[in-house]
Design an enzyme around this catalytic site. Sequence first.
Site, mmCIF file in Angstrom:
data_model
loop_
_atom_site.group_PDB
_atom_site.id
_atom_site.type_symbol
_atom_site.label_atom_id
_atom_site.label_comp_id
_atom_site.label_asym_id
_atom_site.label_seq_id
_atom_site.Cartn_x
_atom_site.Cartn_y
_atom_site.Cartn_z
ATOM 1 N N ASP A 47 -10.596 5.597 5.541
ATOM 2 C CA ASP A 47 -10.357 4.659 4.438
ATOM 3 C C ASP A 47 -11.204 3.393 4.606
ATOM 4 O O ASP A 47 -10.703 2.276 4.483
ATOM 5 C CB ASP A 47 -8.875 4.299 4.351
ATOM 6 C CG ASP A 47 -8.511 3.698 2.990
ATOM 7 O OD1 ASP A 47 -9.274 3.913 2.022
ATOM 8 O OD2 ASP A 47 -7.473 3.014 2.898
ATOM 9 N N GLY A 65 3.758 0.941 2.658
ATOM 10 C CA GLY A 65 4.760 -0.088 2.541
ATOM 11 C C GLY A 65 4.151 -1.443 2.287
ATOM 12 O O GLY A 65 3.110 -1.555 1.631
ATOM 13 N N GLY A 103 0.825 -1.204 0.000
ATOM 14 C CA GLY A 103 0.000 0.000 0.000
ATOM 15 C C GLY A 103 0.853 1.245 0.000
ATOM 16 O O GLY A 103 2.059 1.213 -0.299
#
Length: 598
Positions: A161, A45, A42
Amino acid sequence: MSQCLNPDCLYQNPQGTSFCQRCGNKIILDDRYLPIKFIGEGGFGRTFQAVDVKRLNTPCVIKQFLPQQAGSSSLPKATELFQQEAKRLQELGKHSQIPDLLAFFPQDGRLYLIQEFIDGQNLLEELQIQGQLNESQIKNILTELLPVLQFIHDNKVIHRDIKPENIIRSKNGKLFLIDFGVSKETSGSILTRVGTITGTPGYAPPEQFRGMVYPSSDLYSLAVTCVRLLTGHFQKIDGSDQLFDTINMEWQWQKYVSLSQELTDILETMLQDIPKKRYHSAAEVLAALKNPIPRKTVVIPNPPPPQTPPSPNNPFKQIFQQFVSPPNNPPQPTIIKPQPTNSHTSFTEDLGNGVLLEMIAIPGGSFLMGSPENEPERRDSESPQHRVTIQPFYMGKFTVTQAQWERVAVLPKIKQDLNPKPSRFSGKNRPVEQVSWLDAQEFCARISKATGKKYRLPSEAEWEYACRAGTTTPFYFGDNITTDLVNYHCNYPYNSGAKGKYRKQTTDVGSFPPNKFGLYDMHGNVWEWCEDDWHENYINAPVDGSVWINQSGGYRLLRGGSWNALARGCRSAFRFSLTRVNRDYYVGFRVVVSSRTQ
């Protein structure tokens, strides 16, 4: 195997290796966390599945800080956000549905975050494997996740998110909210964002791209998540999958799915572009879900006459008590449930052990039975079209499920034995299949004796009338179908239509949108037995909706198509026949009750 953490290597080493055999990188972290599998990548990382060797190889997750902005001016901010994620997981991990933080440390010049491993699959994977979710499943998701969101917001954190990939259903069925990588603390009702990471386009609300988020911003993203799970569609930035009309600036997801008005209103409120028009908190949504505002009843023409509710002393419960209920478990009265999709009274038969048989009130009326001569891929057996008048009746909301079949199969025998588990595709909410016409007759006889109602198979005319629900097109969806709407053999589409996903098996009842009467799966999934004998055409067919019986009685009628049927076979007018003793894994049935005998 041991997974190398070197971003330029990622070599899979033999089990027990401490240093990568390809690049020499040290594999084990903090002398205890051993990566075994690369999961994904993502903005911050990479993520690895791992085990804690000091805790008997307890599963865990490693998040390696390796931001895409490495070497840029955004790196300090990305580092700060990664550290903040660790801090929030430490605080929020107290909640049983948020993964707990196990460790946070630097090693070899990189930051690592270790958190609890949730064994399961995310909701996007669930959607891809099982297909669209139904209304009941969405309500369960909301009911389970809204308290988690309220907990997060009470701790002055906004997730930013929320999407299907960040909701995991563990193997025991519990939902977890994960990935707080772009979450943010806020001391007030508005948060001004600093940085470049804002969440996922398509799920994030408009204000998130203007530098502000509210608690209701998470509610917006959760609603988009629900819409995707219900429809299988996603609002793409290039407009190729139109859930949102960019010209008129309005959502159009409702054309893909039919829900109760209560849930539709809740999702529409959560999806408002202006934050103050949404619910202000997750608790407010949960309250609306549990206590929907009653709406005025709209009376449709020709409703059936008022019915007397089943007696609380329903012998059905008493018979079940004798054969299947545990000792000292007193019978419960039959449940009566008004259906939001109908203005007249439907009812629900309680079969015990949480198994319900929902019956929808079908209003009387008249319709043209059969197909017009210009309907593509029609057959002569669908002629001549003729007007039929139907009296009010009740019809099963779904085809009979395996759970319902198993409950009735233990009732006393009337004429023949019943196999409690006849189906090839196992699942309590899947339709029962591999049942013959005679098996269906025995089911109806047993439940009729237990309840005092006259349960039976529908006449062919009743079935087509109920399927069409006032429509005249080949399908109650319109001129064509897709695999987002119906479970059928998509390699043989209708009238040059598009192919889709061929599932090669049955799906849970209610997985696809209902018709206007509130009946599910009238197209596809399993063929449905009717009471009638097979006739080559409609010459001299009855016009009062009654069952059409001849002297031979060799072949019986089936309607609706199946998971293995060509699209043309799923049309409202299509007719099929089998012998009354035939059992196939694409054949089931649904029951009806005449209103006169209710």
